[in-house]
Design an enzyme around this catalytic site. Structure first.
Site, PDB file in Angstrom:
ATOM      1  N   GLY A   1      -6.092  -6.827  -1.108  1.00 32.85           N
ATOM      2  CA  GLY A   1      -6.807  -8.095  -0.899  1.00 32.85           C
ATOM      3  C   GLY A   1      -7.422  -8.173   0.498  1.00 32.85           C
ATOM      4  O   GLY A   1      -8.537  -8.679   0.667  1.00 32.85           O
TER       5      GLY A   1
ATOM      6  N   THR B   1      -0.446  -1.008  -4.055  1.00 33.61           N
ATOM      7  CA  THR B   1      -1.595  -1.908  -3.913  1.00 33.61           C
ATOM      8  C   THR B   1      -1.487  -2.771  -2.646  1.00 33.61           C
ATOM      9  O   THR B   1      -2.245  -3.714  -2.486  1.00 33.61           O
ATOM     10  CB  THR B   1      -1.719  -2.821  -5.150  1.00 33.61           C
ATOM     11  OG1 THR B   1      -0.477  -3.490  -5.323  1.00 33.61           O
ATOM     12  CG2 THR B   1      -2.079  -2.040  -6.391  1.00 33.61           C
TER      13      THR B   1
HETATM   14  N1  ADP Z   1      -4.532  -1.570  -9.986  1.00 39.46           N
HETATM   15  C1  ADP Z   1      -5.795  -1.880  -9.653  1.00 39.46           C
HETATM   16  N2  ADP Z   1      -6.817  -1.146 -10.140  1.00 39.46           N
HETATM   17  C2  ADP Z   1      -8.092  -1.450  -9.809  1.00 39.46           C
HETATM   18  N3  ADP Z   1      -8.443  -2.475  -9.018  1.00 39.46           N
HETATM   19  C3  ADP Z   1      -7.463  -3.251  -8.503  1.00 39.46           C
HETATM   20  C4  ADP Z   1      -6.094  -2.996  -8.792  1.00 39.46           C
HETATM   21  N4  ADP Z   1      -5.337  -3.925  -8.138  1.00 39.46           N
HETATM   22  C5  ADP Z   1      -6.200  -4.709  -7.482  1.00 39.46           C
HETATM   23  N5  ADP Z   1      -7.487  -4.322  -7.710  1.00 39.46           N
HETATM   24  C6  ADP Z   1      -8.690  -4.939  -7.146  1.00 39.46           C
HETATM   25  O1  ADP Z   1      -8.461  -5.050  -5.737  1.00 39.46           O
HETATM   26  C7  ADP Z   1      -8.975  -6.273  -5.247  1.00 39.46           C
HETATM   27  C8  ADP Z   1      -7.833  -7.071  -4.621  1.00 39.46           C
HETATM   28  O2  ADP Z   1      -7.157  -7.773  -5.653  1.00 39.46           O
HETATM   29  P1  ADP Z   1      -5.622  -8.207  -5.638  1.00 39.46           P
HETATM   30  O3  ADP Z   1      -4.765  -6.998  -5.603  1.00 39.46           O
HETATM   31  O4  ADP Z   1      -5.452  -9.142  -6.774  1.00 39.46           O
HETATM   32  O5  ADP Z   1      -5.510  -8.973  -4.239  1.00 39.46           O
HETATM   33  P2  ADP Z   1      -4.229  -9.309  -3.330  1.00 39.46           P
HETATM   34  O6  ADP Z   1      -3.960  -8.112  -2.448  1.00 39.46           O
HETATM   35  O7  ADP Z   1      -4.659 -10.501  -2.546  1.00 39.46           O
HETATM   36  O8  ADP Z   1      -3.082  -9.613  -4.228  1.00 39.46           O
HETATM   37  C9  ADP Z   1      -9.652  -6.968  -6.430  1.00 39.46           C
HETATM   38  O9  ADP Z   1     -11.026  -6.618  -6.452  1.00 39.46           O
HETATM   39  C10 ADP Z   1      -8.910  -6.371  -7.643  1.00 39.46           C
HETATM   40  O10 ADP Z   1      -9.656  -6.401  -8.832  1.00 39.46           O
HETATM   41  C1  MP5 Z   2      -0.080  -9.126   8.139  1.00 41.34           C
HETATM   42  C2  MP5 Z   2      -0.299  -9.165   6.665  1.00 41.34           C
HETATM   43  N1  MP5 Z   2      -1.381  -9.787   6.170  1.00 41.34           N
HETATM   44  C3  MP5 Z   2      -1.591  -9.833   4.849  1.00 41.34           C
HETATM   45  C4  MP5 Z   2      -0.723  -9.236   3.960  1.00 41.34           C
HETATM   46  C5  MP5 Z   2      -0.956  -9.338   2.479  1.00 41.34           C
HETATM   47  O1  MP5 Z   2      -1.203  -8.120   1.904  1.00 41.34           O
HETATM   48  P1  MP5 Z   2      -0.628  -7.762   0.471  1.00 41.34           P
HETATM   49  O2  MP5 Z   2      -0.756  -9.010  -0.384  1.00 41.34           O
HETATM   50  O3  MP5 Z   2      -1.524  -6.700  -0.017  1.00 41.34           O
HETATM   51  O4  MP5 Z   2       0.795  -7.357   0.715  1.00 41.34           O
HETATM   52  C6  MP5 Z   2       0.397  -8.574   4.496  1.00 41.34           C
HETATM   53  N2  MP5 Z   2       1.300  -7.966   3.702  1.00 41.34           N
HETATM   54  N3  MP5 Z   2       0.586  -8.557   5.850  1.00 41.34           N
END
Ligand code: ADP
Ligand code: MP5
Length: 232
Positions: free
Chosen positions: A210, A206
């Protein structure tokens, strides 16, 4: 063609940061531009190095883009320190940009800090009041509100508190809510709440979700006219 600017860090691995933002802008057919705040050495294993830019370097990049090419919408990602945050806030005010998306990047998924702890108050005081949309994940919303988030009601309360800090629209993302089989995001516009839920994809990959999400919001905002005064 509409133009979108990302003010964020570089991820050498190409999954997050400006690389993810520019790819998303391209996919959504807006012209992508960048102001680099830091260079990171990253791969699928984690973050091996963080090298912030001088605030002046960030300021000049934004100035060059703003005074010539123009910006229909912008997003911020990794800002790293208070000086960079204050510089970015000054430029947003100077150009009177209103379609501003703040992804309050704090910690990489691998655990590396991408924002200095002492910069959280700069983020709250200088950037939140200028943003049209803020997109914290659950841990970031917890830091901004100093509360823990377990339930949908907690998400609502956190969104209310972030709205009180000056952000107009808040999306609390549900990616970190790993105990459910859905990913549930909450949108709050200061008046109404709306939950968006999708089946959770079972994966550890993942990194960059974000960044991609906030870049997509920025690209779509670049294409629309903000006519609803309630949101402005
Ligand atoms: N495993 C997953 N399955 C489906 N959607 C996901 C999953 N992980 C994150 N998302 C979606 O991706 C987007 C980014 O969320 P998140 O991963 O919480 O952000 P971040 O990268 O800032 O931690 C949101 O819309 C979230 O609902
Ligand atoms: C340069 C940079 N900007 C943002 C994120 C956050 O991304 P993630 O929370 O998905 O690791 C990252 N890992 N690196």
């Amino acid at each position: 063609m509409e133009k979108a600017l990302t003010i964020a860090g570089s991820d050498s691995g190409g999954g997050a940061g400006i690389q993810a933002d520019l790819k998303t802008f391209q996919e959504l057919k807006v012209f992508g531009m960048s102001a680099l705040t830091a260079v990171t050495a990253q791969n699928t294993l984690g973050v091996q190095g963080v090298f912030p830019m001088e605030a002046e370097v960030v300021a000049e990049q934004i100035q060059s883009v703003g005074e010539d090419i123009g910006v229909d919408a912008l997003k911020t990602g990794m800002l790293f320190n208070a000086e960079i945050i204050e510089t970015v806030a000054e430029k947003i005010k100077r150009f009177a940009w209103d379609k501003v998306v703040v992804d309050p990047v704090m910690i990489a998924k691998g655990g590396a800090p991408l924002l200095q702890q002492e910069a959280v108050s700069a983020l709250k005081n200088h950037l939140l009041p200028l943003c049209f949309v803020i997109t914290p994940n659950i841990p970031e919303a917890e830091v901004l509100t100093r509360m823990t988030i377990h339930s949908p009601d907690d998400k609502k309360e956190a969104a209310r508190r972030i709205h009180a800090l000056g952000a107009k629209n808040i999306v609390i993302k549900g990616g970190h809510d790993v105990n459910t089989n859905e990913a549930v995001d909450l949108l709050f516009n200061g008046a109404d709440f709306e939950f968006f839920s999708v089946p959770r994809i079972e994966t550890k990959n993942t990194h960059g979700t974000g960044c991609t999400f906030s870049a997509a919001i920025t690209a779509q905002l670049a294409k629309v006219y903000l006519y609803m005064t309630r949101y402005l």
